[in-house]
Design an enzyme around this catalytic site. Structure first.
Site, mmCIF file in Angstrom:
data_model
loop_
_atom_site.group_PDB
_atom_site.id
_atom_site.type_symbol
_atom_site.label_atom_id
_atom_site.label_comp_id
_atom_site.label_asym_id
_atom_site.label_seq_id
_atom_site.Cartn_x
_atom_site.Cartn_y
_atom_site.Cartn_z
ATOM 1 C CE LYS A 1 -3.855 -2.342 0.732
ATOM 2 N NZ LYS A 1 -4.085 -3.064 1.972
ATOM 3 C CE LYS B 1 -5.006 -17.226 -2.681
ATOM 4 N NZ LYS B 1 -4.366 -16.703 -1.640
ATOM 5 C CE LYS C 1 -11.996 -9.022 2.848
ATOM 6 N NZ LYS C 1 -11.717 -7.602 2.826
#
Ligand code: TRP
Length: 324
Positions: A113, A193, A196
């Site tokens: 990030k 894959k 979420k």
């Protein structure tokens, strides 16, 4: 006897990938009478991303209900919410002071990030330290996790070793990671894959209709119904083969190769297999989700047990550091 410990963040509802990849294997370990297991829901970690209390509570309950649905035995083991053992937050401060900046700056959880630093909060940056506390707080010997957590376990071991070396005593038990074999990557409904992050998950606890609807969304090529299809290049077939027994898989393979068998048929078969295979899990999950007071009771029971251990280890640390 080995103490097994693992946690799952409550940043979403558990899906088929979590269940097959993390929860079932951990529960298998916990069923070995040689082991004693501490399984928890990392709801403090989920605050890094989820700020809405109700969403976090719902996810926490969903993860807890999923552990129980998958057969976690709370009589023999310890089952708890991370946040209910506030000693972990005190420990977090102590261990923060033993976590070198470059080590944290190098952690994937942060690095991934770090191109948008304005989105990074200090919780994300020190994520691995809280995770180290989760593990060290309970004298865990073995930590079963997916390979994405390997680096976090290394950080935990580094912090614990540095601390032990500095004080010349065995304050912390050094844990071993047990990295899931992940022989099978569970594909999501788009073929990546299952995660979420990609919004491609299958929620095996969903009610029949939305579950079926979701399975019907699995991506396929456009081979017409009559024509033979390639089972080895198809998402529905891969998912079916992960769940079905050998004979069922062979039968579907022949159906694909023979033609006059559509992807819709295969998806229907997958849907029915999920209903059948996870019937007990679905029932238990719904039972706990509809009776949150019973879920709460299970958790509170575990939290009492967990807290005794956490307090004891914290005392050891404080005494080493000269705070007692
Ligand atoms: N970081 C883990 C994950 O995202 C969750 C977690 C938090 C954990 N604390 C832990 C796992 C301690 C194992 C041990 O999957």
């Amino acid at each position: 006897m080995a103490r097994i410990l693992t946690g799952i963040q409550s940043s979403g509802k558990p899906h088929l990938g979590n269940i097959l990849g993390a929860m079932k294997p951990a529960i298998d370990l916990s069923n070995d009478p040689q082991n004693e297991s501490f399984f928890f829901i990392a709801d403090l970690h989920s605050l890094i991303t989820i700020k809405d209390p109700q969403t976090r509570i719902d996810n926490t309950n969903a993860v807890a209900a999923a552990w129980l649905a998958c057969g976690f035995n709370t009589e023999q083991n310890t089952f708890y919410r991370q946040s209910r053992i506030p000693e972990v937050c005190e420990m977090n401060w102590y261990l923060n002071c033993f976590a070198p900046f470059p080590m944290l700056a190098n952690a994937h959880s942060f690095k991934d990030k770090s191109d948008r630093l304005s989105d990074v909060n200090a919780g994300l940056f020190t994520y691995p330290v809280l995770m180290a506390c989760d593990i060290l707080m309970y004298d865990a010997n073995v930590v079963p996790v997916g390979k994405d957590q390997r680096q976090h376990l290394e950080i935990t071991r580094d912090i614990a070793n540095a601390f032990n070396n500095q004080y010349g005593e065995e304050t912390f038990v050094i844990p071993e990671a047990q990295i899931g074999k992940e022989v099978m990557t569970i594909p999501g409904i788009d073929g990546q894959k299952m995660s979420k992050t990609y919004a491609n998950t299958i929620d095996i606890f969903q009610a029949d209709k939305p579950l079926r609807k979701n399975i019907m969304k699995i991506v396929t090529d456009s081979t017409p119904l009559e024509e033979p299809k390639d089972p080895d290049n198809d998402i529905t077939f891969s998912l079916y083969s992960i769940l079905a027994d050998e004979n069922q898989v062979e039968e579907m393979r022949q159906n694909y190769l023979g033609g006059n068998y559509g992807y819709g048929h295969a998806k229907q078969a997958l849907y029915e297999l999920i209903l059948e295979k996870f019937a007990k899990e679905r029932e238990t999950y719904n039972y706990y989700m509809e009776n949150p007071d019973l879920l709460e009771k299970e958790l509170v029971k575990g939290e009492e047990k967990a807290r005794v251990v956490a307090k004891d280890v914290l005392k050891r640390v404080k005494s080493t550091l000269g705070f007692i």
